[in-house]
Scaffold this motif. Structure first.
Motif, PDB file in Angstrom:
ATOM      1  N   LEU A  42       0.654  -1.339  -0.057  1.00  0.00           N
ATOM      2  CA  LEU A  42      -0.075   0.177  -0.082  1.00  0.00           C
ATOM      3  C   LEU A  42       1.144   1.208   0.047  1.00  0.00           C
ATOM      4  O   LEU A  42       0.660   2.165  -0.697  1.00  0.00           O
ATOM      5  CB  LEU A  42      -0.987   0.042   1.398  1.00  0.00           C
ATOM      6  CG  LEU A  42      -1.834   1.180   1.419  1.00  0.00           C
ATOM      7  CD1 LEU A  42      -2.717   1.247   0.145  1.00  0.00           C
ATOM      8  CD2 LEU A  42      -2.615   1.204   2.643  1.00  0.00           C
ATOM      9  N   PHE A  43       1.915   1.290   0.902  1.00  0.00           N
ATOM     10  CA  PHE A  43       2.746   2.430   0.902  1.00  0.00           C
ATOM     11  C   PHE A  43       3.476   2.471  -0.500  1.00  0.00           C
ATOM     12  O   PHE A  43       3.785   3.686  -0.942  1.00  0.00           O
ATOM     13  CB  PHE A  43       3.828   2.137   1.923  1.00  0.00           C
ATOM     14  CG  PHE A  43       3.389   2.643   3.447  1.00  0.00           C
ATOM     15  CD1 PHE A  43       2.354   3.713   3.483  1.00  0.00           C
ATOM     16  CD2 PHE A  43       3.945   1.671   4.589  1.00  0.00           C
ATOM     17  CE1 PHE A  43       2.015   3.638   4.961  1.00  0.00           C
ATOM     18  CE2 PHE A  43       3.415   2.083   5.650  1.00  0.00           C
ATOM     19  CZ  PHE A  43       2.490   2.849   5.910  1.00  0.00           C
ATOM     20  N   ARG A  44       3.793   1.507  -1.020  1.00  0.00           N
ATOM     21  CA  ARG A  44       4.426   1.551  -2.613  1.00  0.00           C
ATOM     22  C   ARG A  44       3.795   2.261  -3.496  1.00  0.00           C
ATOM     23  O   ARG A  44       4.119   3.086  -4.198  1.00  0.00           O
ATOM     24  CB  ARG A  44       5.081   0.221  -2.974  1.00  0.00           C
ATOM     25  CG  ARG A  44       5.905   0.227  -4.021  1.00  0.00           C
ATOM     26  CD  ARG A  44       6.488  -0.895  -4.605  1.00  0.00           C
ATOM     27  NE  ARG A  44       7.370  -1.256  -3.721  1.00  0.00           N
ATOM     28  CZ  ARG A  44       7.676  -2.530  -3.235  1.00  0.00           C
ATOM     29  NH1 ARG A  44       7.071  -3.677  -3.320  1.00  0.00           N
ATOM     30  NH2 ARG A  44       8.894  -2.655  -2.220  1.00  0.00           N
ATOM     31  N   LYS A  45       2.589   1.786  -3.492  1.00  0.00           N
ATOM     32  CA  LYS A  45       1.529   2.325  -4.608  1.00  0.00           C
ATOM     33  C   LYS A  45       1.212   3.827  -4.138  1.00  0.00           C
ATOM     34  O   LYS A  45       1.248   4.726  -5.153  1.00  0.00           O
ATOM     35  CB  LYS A  45       0.364   1.607  -4.561  1.00  0.00           C
ATOM     36  CG  LYS A  45       0.256   0.245  -5.059  1.00  0.00           C
ATOM     37  CD  LYS A  45      -1.201  -0.494  -4.873  1.00  0.00           C
ATOM     38  CE  LYS A  45      -1.030  -1.763  -5.334  1.00  0.00           C
ATOM     39  NZ  LYS A  45      -2.366  -2.568  -5.268  1.00  0.00           N
ATOM     40  N   LEU A  46       0.988   4.116  -3.020  1.00  0.00           N
ATOM     41  CA  LEU A  46       0.818   5.652  -2.667  1.00  0.00           C
ATOM     42  C   LEU A  46       2.191   6.500  -2.603  1.00  0.00           C
ATOM     43  O   LEU A  46       1.865   7.645  -3.371  1.00  0.00           O
ATOM     44  CB  LEU A  46       0.327   5.636  -1.013  1.00  0.00           C
ATOM     45  CG  LEU A  46      -1.023   5.270  -0.625  1.00  0.00           C
ATOM     46  CD1 LEU A  46      -0.848   5.206   0.744  1.00  0.00           C
ATOM     47  CD2 LEU A  46      -2.227   5.942  -1.252  1.00  0.00           C
TER      48      LEU A  46
END
Length: 136
Positions: A14-18
């Motif tokens: 999720l952090f990578r996508k954000l």
């Protein structure tokens, strides 16, 4: 999320996508903190070092470029045949000394590649910038 999945793996994805969505595309303007070869550039509140930057060899102090060509035709002006219009061949190495100094503004282009996930955001540092209106 499945019962057996690692919750931290999902959170990291999720952090990578954000993070990828928040990276601003387009040319940035950076400020040289220290010149090559131990280059540091401040950009968007971050200080980037040589592990995040690609620069053209032209800006590396002592870069050598092989020059081939000839000089323009020029005459000596005295009227003597020995000084009539002539030129000279050029075929030698030139050591260039252009580089950046602390405070110089430079253009920075973000690099978008699969490498970003491993090493973080990287930039190509292009050229020294100058404004003529006194604002930088």
């Amino acid at each position: 999320m499945k019962k057996n999945e690692d919750p931290y793996k999902g959170l990291l994805n999720l952090f990578r996508k954000l993070t990828q969505q928040s990276i601003q595309k387009g040319t940035r303007i950076g400020t040289i903190i220290s010149p090559p070869p131990e280059i540091k550039v401040q950009c968007d509140g971050m200080i980037l070092d040589k592990t995040r930057l690609y620069i053209d060899e032209y800006w590396v102090p002592g870069h050598t470029r092989h020059m081939v060509g000839e000089t323009d035709f020029k005459g000596g002006g005295s009227g003597d045949a020995a000084y009539e219009s002539h030129n000279h061949p050029i075929n030698n190495d030139e050591s260039l000394t252009d580089t950046w100094a602390p405070g110089d503004k430079v253009s920075m282009e973000p690099v978008y590649s699969d490498d970003d996930n491993i090493s973080g955001q990287q930039f190509i540092v292009h050229a020294k910038l100058r404004r003529f209106d006194g604002n930088g």
